[in-house]
Each structure stands twice: as structure tokens, then as C-alpha cells.
Design a protein around this motif. Structure first.
Motif, PDB file in Angstrom:
ATOM      1  N   LEU A 154       0.836  -1.197   0.000  1.00 40.57           N
ATOM      2  CA  LEU A 154       0.000   0.000   0.000  1.00 40.57           C
ATOM      3  C   LEU A 154       0.876   1.254   0.000  1.00 40.57           C
ATOM      4  CD1 LEU A 154      -2.882  -0.728   2.549  1.00 40.57           C
ATOM      5  CD2 LEU A 154      -3.060  -0.527   0.078  1.00 40.57           C
ATOM      6  N   ASN A 155       0.547   2.191  -0.843  1.00 40.98           N
ATOM      7  CA  ASN A 155       1.246   3.470  -0.861  1.00 40.98           C
ATOM      8  C   ASN A 155       0.454   4.472  -0.035  1.00 40.98           C
ATOM      9  OD1 ASN A 155       3.341   2.658  -2.663  1.00 40.98           O
ATOM     10  ND2 ASN A 155       1.885   2.788  -4.360  1.00 40.98           N
ATOM     11  N   GLN A 156       0.907   4.686   1.172  1.00 40.06           N
ATOM     12  CA  GLN A 156       0.195   5.592   2.051  1.00 40.06           C
ATOM     13  C   GLN A 156       0.324   7.036   1.574  1.00 40.06           C
ATOM     14  OE1 GLN A 156       1.157   5.170   6.180  1.00 40.06           O
ATOM     15  NE2 GLN A 156       0.968   2.950   6.175  1.00 40.06           N
ATOM     16  N   ALA A 157      -0.710   7.814   1.860  1.00 44.79           N
ATOM     17  CA  ALA A 157      -0.667   9.234   1.539  1.00 44.79           C
ATOM     18  C   ALA A 157       0.414   9.908   2.378  1.00 44.79           C
ATOM     19  CB  ALA A 157      -2.021   9.882   1.820  1.00 44.79           C
ATOM     20  N   PHE A 180      -8.123  -1.682  16.678  1.00 44.03           N
ATOM     21  CA  PHE A 180      -7.679  -2.293  15.428  1.00 44.03           C
ATOM     22  C   PHE A 180      -8.041  -1.395  14.242  1.00 44.03           C
ATOM     23  CE2 PHE A 180      -8.413  -5.303  11.863  1.00 44.03           C
ATOM     24  CZ  PHE A 180      -7.132  -5.806  11.767  1.00 44.03           C
ATOM     25  N   ILE A 181      -9.212  -0.804  14.283  1.00 38.62           N
ATOM     26  CA  ILE A 181      -9.643   0.097  13.207  1.00 38.62           C
ATOM     27  C   ILE A 181      -8.697   1.277  13.094  1.00 38.62           C
ATOM     28  CG2 ILE A 181     -11.473   1.687  12.473  1.00 38.62           C
ATOM     29  CD1 ILE A 181     -13.477  -0.295  13.753  1.00 38.62           C
ATOM     30  N   ASN A 182      -8.292   1.827  14.222  1.00 39.54           N
ATOM     31  CA  ASN A 182      -7.366   2.960  14.207  1.00 39.54           C
ATOM     32  C   ASN A 182      -6.050   2.594  13.517  1.00 39.54           C
ATOM     33  OD1 ASN A 182      -6.399   5.699  15.375  1.00 39.54           O
ATOM     34  ND2 ASN A 182      -4.860   4.255  16.115  1.00 39.54           N
ATOM     35  N   ASP A 183      -5.557   1.387  13.789  1.00 40.82           N
ATOM     36  CA  ASP A 183      -4.304   0.945  13.167  1.00 40.82           C
ATOM     37  C   ASP A 183      -4.457   0.873  11.650  1.00 40.82           C
ATOM     38  OD1 ASP A 183      -1.548  -0.237  13.465  1.00 40.82           O
ATOM     39  OD2 ASP A 183      -2.547  -1.926  12.496  1.00 40.82           O
ATOM     40  N   LEU A 184      -5.584   0.369  11.168  1.00 43.44           N
ATOM     41  CA  LEU A 184      -5.780   0.282   9.724  1.00 43.44           C
ATOM     42  C   LEU A 184      -5.956   1.665   9.102  1.00 43.44           C
ATOM     43  CD1 LEU A 184      -7.950  -2.901   9.092  1.00 43.44           C
ATOM     44  CD2 LEU A 184      -5.498  -2.659   9.456  1.00 43.44           C
ATOM     45  N   LEU A 185      -6.607   2.581   9.810  1.00 40.44           N
ATOM     46  CA  LEU A 185      -6.723   3.957   9.305  1.00 40.44           C
ATOM     47  C   LEU A 185      -5.343   4.559   9.079  1.00 40.44           C
ATOM     48  CD1 LEU A 185      -9.604   5.369  11.561  1.00 40.44           C
ATOM     49  CD2 LEU A 185      -9.751   4.809   9.121  1.00 40.44           C
ATOM     50  N   ARG A 187      -2.635   3.028   8.405  1.00 34.74           N
ATOM     51  CA  ARG A 187      -1.941   2.347   7.311  1.00 34.74           C
ATOM     52  C   ARG A 187      -2.382   2.843   5.937  1.00 34.74           C
ATOM     53  NH1 ARG A 187       0.992  -1.950   9.223  1.00 34.74           N
ATOM     54  NH2 ARG A 187       0.587  -2.450  11.414  1.00 34.74           N
ATOM     55  N   ILE A 188      -3.510   3.536   5.883  1.00 31.08           N
ATOM     56  CA  ILE A 188      -3.929   4.125   4.605  1.00 31.08           C
ATOM     57  C   ILE A 188      -3.782   5.646   4.626  1.00 31.08           C
ATOM     58  CG2 ILE A 188      -5.412   2.232   3.912  1.00 31.08           C
ATOM     59  CD1 ILE A 188      -7.795   3.687   5.017  1.00 31.08           C
ATOM     60  N   GLY A 189      -3.010   6.158   5.586  1.00 35.33           N
ATOM     61  CA  GLY A 189      -2.675   7.571   5.597  1.00 35.33           C
ATOM     62  C   GLY A 189      -3.738   8.478   6.159  1.00 35.33           C
ATOM     63  N   LEU A 190      -4.597   7.957   7.054  1.00 33.70           N
ATOM     64  CA  LEU A 190      -5.630   8.785   7.667  1.00 33.70           C
ATOM     65  C   LEU A 190      -5.311   9.014   9.143  1.00 33.70           C
ATOM     66  CD1 LEU A 190      -8.868   7.225   6.125  1.00 33.70           C
ATOM     67  CD2 LEU A 190      -7.584   9.221   5.341  1.00 33.70           C
ATOM     68  N   GLU A 191      -5.474  10.246   9.575  1.00 33.51           N
ATOM     69  CA  GLU A 191      -5.254  10.599  10.979  1.00 33.51           C
ATOM     70  C   GLU A 191      -6.579  10.540  11.719  1.00 33.51           C
ATOM     71  OE1 GLU A 191      -4.048  14.447  13.775  1.00 33.51           O
ATOM     72  OE2 GLU A 191      -3.736  14.527  11.598  1.00 33.51           O
ATOM     73  N   ASN A 192      -6.660   9.642  12.679  1.00 35.95           N
ATOM     74  CA  ASN A 192      -7.890   9.479  13.454  1.00 35.95           C
ATOM     75  C   ASN A 192      -8.006  10.619  14.462  1.00 35.95           C
ATOM     76  OD1 ASN A 192     -10.114   8.642  14.852  1.00 35.95           O
ATOM     77  ND2 ASN A 192      -9.286   6.648  15.441  1.00 35.95           N
ATOM     78  N   THR A 193      -8.906  11.564  14.196  1.00 34.81           N
ATOM     79  CA  THR A 193      -9.014  12.739  15.063  1.00 34.81           C
ATOM     80  C   THR A 193      -9.862  12.492  16.294  1.00 34.81           C
ATOM     81  OG1 THR A 193     -10.813  13.551  13.674  1.00 34.81           O
ATOM     82  CG2 THR A 193      -8.614  14.391  13.210  1.00 34.81           C
ATOM     83  N   ALA A 194     -10.224  11.230  16.549  1.00 32.66           N
ATOM     84  CA  ALA A 194     -10.899  10.906  17.804  1.00 32.66           C
ATOM     85  C   ALA A 194     -10.031  11.255  18.997  1.00 32.66           C
ATOM     86  CB  ALA A 194     -11.270   9.427  17.839  1.00 32.66           C
ATOM     87  N   SER A 195      -8.722  11.350  18.773  1.00 33.34           N
ATOM     88  CA  SER A 195      -7.807  11.702  19.864  1.00 33.34           C
ATOM     89  C   SER A 195      -8.021  13.120  20.364  1.00 33.34           C
ATOM     90  CB  SER A 195      -6.358  11.537  19.396  1.00 33.34           C
ATOM     91  OG  SER A 195      -6.106  12.365  18.269  1.00 33.34           O
ATOM     92  N   ALA A 196      -8.740  13.932  19.593  1.00 31.34           N
ATOM     93  CA  ALA A 196      -9.007  15.313  20.011  1.00 31.34           C
ATOM     94  C   ALA A 196     -10.089  15.394  21.073  1.00 31.34           C
ATOM     95  CB  ALA A 196      -9.416  16.147  18.799  1.00 31.34           C
ATOM     96  N   VAL A 270     -10.526   2.435  -2.765  1.00 30.66           N
ATOM     97  CA  VAL A 270     -11.399   3.477  -2.209  1.00 30.66           C
ATOM     98  C   VAL A 270     -10.647   4.720  -1.779  1.00 30.66           C
ATOM     99  CG1 VAL A 270     -13.032   3.990  -0.327  1.00 30.66           C
ATOM    100  CG2 VAL A 270     -13.105   1.759  -1.465  1.00 30.66           C
ATOM    101  N   PHE A 271      -9.430   4.556  -1.240  1.00 27.03           N
ATOM    102  CA  PHE A 271      -8.749   5.678  -0.626  1.00 27.03           C
ATOM    103  C   PHE A 271      -7.489   6.156  -1.372  1.00 27.03           C
ATOM    104  CE2 PHE A 271     -10.916   3.426   2.827  1.00 27.03           C
ATOM    105  CZ  PHE A 271     -11.708   4.447   3.308  1.00 27.03           C
ATOM    106  N   LEU A 272      -6.836   5.266  -2.075  1.00 22.41           N
ATOM    107  CA  LEU A 272      -5.534   5.610  -2.619  1.00 22.41           C
ATOM    108  C   LEU A 272      -5.511   5.775  -4.129  1.00 22.41           C
ATOM    109  CD1 LEU A 272      -3.395   3.233  -0.382  1.00 22.41           C
ATOM    110  CD2 LEU A 272      -3.970   5.632   0.005  1.00 22.41           C
TER     111      LEU A 272
END
Length: 274
Positions: A154-157, A180-185, A187-196, A270-272
Motif C-alpha cells: 500500500l502506498n500511504q498518503a 484495530f480500526i485505528n491501526d488500519l486507518l 496504514r492508509i494515511g488517515l489521521e484518526n481525530t478521535a484523539s481530540a 477506495v482511498f488511494l
């Protein structure tokens, strides 16, 4: 990069699960009850379907799994009496999916092998450990290596986009950090902003006004466990017109077994590639 799974052809009955429970099986367990859909599918994919005597009502892959296996309830509410009557040689569960008190009750009478998964590496470890336990090391390694290679390709953004991944409605709930979902996010170059959010839970509750305040670039509405549909996407689009709102295949984000063989290609499409 995910480390490839280790494979062993040596016959070892002494096993340790992902929660540190130690098992010493005199023979390979034959009568299996699986309490988690993604692990049920993996067990079938390494050739153990005929040995699965019980599974949950949510075990939908493969489609014929329930033709012979008894339905022992859901992942959270197990039919303990039925499980007892089936006399399994081993029960396969998961720390997050199953309720602790029910697992502890089952552990009094049966070996209960538990997984504990928050990232892809741990998912691969789970699969190889189970494959080794049932003397299906080669079959497990084949699946693990393919998943490893697919994700490595996978070529991450380069610049992460801020995203929120919703898993539930009424109230709205997110996949947070250390999931687990956060880890996959990631890996496709998405920042999970739930941490905010001030809520440190793995699956925090969030309001529409909080989502608007965070103002993510991408909102992903999962097809499971809550079945988000197109009507929900349209409603969110009206509330956040500048965001990209997508309904995504929840199985490919949250099933940590052999369904991951399909995940990397889906993420790329879907994403890349858009």
C-alpha cells in the motif's frame, strides 16, 4: 511494515494465547467452538470448518457455517448451557468481543483460547498461533504472508487527512485510539481525530456538534456494527458540506482474520486511487 508470521512444522501441544493463558493439549483439539466471527472465518479458511461444533449468530462467513454448527448466542450474550452441553475440546474467544464474566465461567470447565488484538501485527500473530495449535501451520503462514505483502504494497498518503470513523448511532460512537480500526486507518494515511476528544475510551461517544467542531476532512460511516446507509451519508453531508462522507465496508476495517486478504485491495481502490 508488518513483520511476516513465523511458521513452524514442529508438533507442539504446549500453547500460550495472547492473554498469557498456557495450554498443554495431549492431542490436537477436535471439537471447536468459536465466539468471534472473524476468527471463525479464519478457522474455516485453514481447513477446520468440519470441526467447528458451535459459533455465534454473527458468524456469517463462510455462508454455510451454520448448517452444521450450533448457534451459541451472540458475542456478548452466550448460551452457556448450550456450550456446556456441546462438550468442546477448545473454545476460541477474544478479550474485546466477549464478556469477561462469561469467559471466566467457561474457563472453569474448558480450555478457552483468547486473542487480544489492537493492530495488524497482533492479528497476524493470532492467526499463526491458532494455525500452529491445530497443526495447520503452513495454511496459516500462507494467509499471513499474503496479508503482510498486500499491506506492505500500500502506498500511504504522504500528508495524513483528518478522519473520523463512526461505528454506532444513537448515540454516535467512534473507533478511537488503540483500536484495530485505528491501526488500519493509519496504514492508509488517515489521521484518526478521535484523539481530540476528552473521552479517552476506545470507542468514545460523540455529538453532532462535537463532530462539527472537529471538522474532519473525512467521515467514514461503517456498515457494521451499526448498518449505516446512504441516507445517513446524505444527512451528514448536509451537516458538514465540505467533508468527504463515505459508507465503508466495516468487515474490511474490523475483521482481524482472513477477511484481511480483501482489505488492502479495498483500501487501495477506495482511498488511494481516487
Amino acid at each position: 511494515m508488518v513483520a511476516p508470521c513465523n511458521s513452524s512444522n514442529k508438533k507442539k501441544m504446549l500453547q500460550v494465547d495472547q492473554m498469557g493463558n498456557v495450554f498443554d493439549f495431549p492431542i490436537i483439539p477436535k471439537r471447536i467452538i468459536s465466539l468471534v466471527p472473524s476468527q471463525t472465518e479464519f478457522l474455516c479458511d485453514i481447513g477446520l470448518q468440519d470441526q467447528i461444533i458451535g459459533c455465534t449468530k454473527f458468524c456469517i462467513h463462510p455462508s454455510n457455517i451454520k448448517q452444521k454448527a450450533s448457534i451459541i448466542g451472540g458475542t456478548k450474550i452466550l448460551n452457556l448451557a448450550l456450550i456446556q452441553s456441546l462438550k468442546p475440546d477448545i473454545i476460541i474467544g477474544n478479550k474485546e468481543e466477549n464478556e469477561q464474566l462469561q469467559i471466566e465461567t467457561l474457563q472453569k470447565d474448558f480450555p478457552v483460547w483468547m486473542s487480544d488484538i489492537s493492530n495488524l501485527t497482533e492479528a497476524l500473530e493470532m492467526m499463526q498461533k491458532l494455525a500452529d495449535l491445530f497443526q495447520k501451520s503452513a495454511e496459516g503462514a500462507k494467509i499471513c504472508v499474503q496479508i503482510t505483502n498486500d499491506f506492505a504494497a500500500l502506498n500511504q498518503a504522504k500528508n495524513s487527512k483528518k478522519a473520523l470513523y463512526l461505528i454506532w448511532k444513537d448515540p454516535y460512537m467512534l473507533a478511537g485510539k488503540q483500536t484495530f480500526i485505528n491501526d488500519l486507518l493509519q496504514r492508509i494515511g488517515l489521521e484518526n481525530t478521535a484523539s481530540a476528544l476528552p473521552n479517552p475510551n476506545r470507542y468514545p461517544v460523540i455529538t453532532i456538534s462535537e463532530i462539527q467542531q472537529i471538522n474532519p476532512s473525512i467521515i467514514l460511516l461503517s456498515s457494521e456494527p451499526y448498518p449505516f446507509k446512504e441516507k445517513h451519508r446524505i444527512a451528514f453531508q448536509q451537516l458538514l458540506p465540505s467533508a468527504s462522507i463515505q459508507v465503508v465496508d466495516g468487515e474490511l476495517f474490523s475483521w482481524y482474520g482472513s477477511r484481511l486478504l480483501q482489505s488492502a485491495a479495498y483500501f487501495k481502490q477506495v482511498f488511494l486511487e481516487s
